[in-house]
Motif scaffolding. Structure first.
Motif, mmCIF file in Angstrom:
data_model
loop_
_atom_site.group_PDB
_atom_site.id
_atom_site.type_symbol
_atom_site.label_atom_id
_atom_site.label_comp_id
_atom_site.label_asym_id
_atom_site.label_seq_id
_atom_site.Cartn_x
_atom_site.Cartn_y
_atom_site.Cartn_z
ATOM 1 N N ALA A 88 -28.791 55.448 -113.466
ATOM 2 C CA ALA A 88 -29.157 54.057 -113.779
ATOM 3 C C ALA A 88 -28.587 53.638 -115.137
ATOM 4 C CB ALA A 88 -30.673 53.900 -113.769
ATOM 5 N N ARG A 89 -28.517 54.590 -116.073
ATOM 6 C CA ARG A 89 -27.962 54.287 -117.401
ATOM 7 C C ARG A 89 -26.430 54.299 -117.410
ATOM 8 N NH1 ARG A 89 -31.682 58.284 -118.716
ATOM 9 N NH2 ARG A 89 -29.991 59.701 -119.237
ATOM 10 N N ASN A 90 -25.831 54.958 -116.430
ATOM 11 C CA ASN A 90 -24.375 55.124 -116.379
ATOM 12 C C ASN A 90 -23.824 54.732 -115.006
ATOM 13 O OD1 ASN A 90 -23.883 56.766 -119.032
ATOM 14 N ND2 ASN A 90 -25.640 57.722 -118.045
ATOM 15 N N ALA A 150 -32.346 58.641 -113.286
ATOM 16 C CA ALA A 150 -32.427 57.935 -114.571
ATOM 17 C C ALA A 150 -31.055 57.900 -115.246
ATOM 18 C CB ALA A 150 -33.463 58.608 -115.475
ATOM 19 N N TRP A 151 -30.345 59.024 -115.210
ATOM 20 C CA TRP A 151 -29.012 59.081 -115.814
ATOM 21 C C TRP A 151 -28.069 58.111 -115.094
ATOM 22 C CZ3 TRP A 151 -24.240 60.102 -113.834
ATOM 23 C CH2 TRP A 151 -23.205 60.235 -114.769
ATOM 24 N N GLU A 190 -34.348 63.052 -113.010
ATOM 25 C CA GLU A 190 -33.453 63.021 -114.178
ATOM 26 C C GLU A 190 -32.103 62.418 -113.811
ATOM 27 O OE1 GLU A 190 -33.012 66.837 -116.051
ATOM 28 O OE2 GLU A 190 -35.189 67.164 -116.070
#
Length: 104
Positions: free
Chosen positions: A76-78, A73-74, A70
């Motif tokens: 990678a988005r931020n 993934a977070w 998790e």
């Protein structure tokens, strides 16, 4: 007789422990897959390094691996968020050895 291992208190305690372990591993660049591939003795050593009593069940380590996925993934988005920086990534080699490259 109550089953402590599956009580609400035990679940909360397991989640808190998993968060501490995930934070320690994530800061060092360790992925969930890498964590689950570690021998049990290595994971116990990692838990102690994180100032946490080693989990007694595989279930807790599975939760840690999920938290790591998790967070990856977070992050990678931020990517520009300060919490997406791994403060101790250079310590990963202490826990996860890179594959040995054969001589050519």
């Amino acid at each position: 007789m109550a089953d402590y291992a599956h009580s609400d208190h035990a679940s909360r305690s397991r989640e808190e422990k998993a968060r501490r372990l995930a934070a320690y591993a994530w800061a060092r660049g360790i992925t969930g897959d890498e964590l689950l591939e570690m021998p049990a003795a290595q994971r116990r050593k990692l838990a102690r390094a994180a100032d946490t009593n080693p989990p007694s069940t595989e279930e807790t380590w599975q939760v840690v691996a999920g938290l790591l996925a998790e967070k990856d993934a977070w992050a990678a988005r931020n990517p520009t968020h300060p919490a997406a920086r791994r403060e101790s990534a250079d310590e990963k080699i202490l826990w996860v050895k890179p594959p040995v490259k054969p001589w050519e």
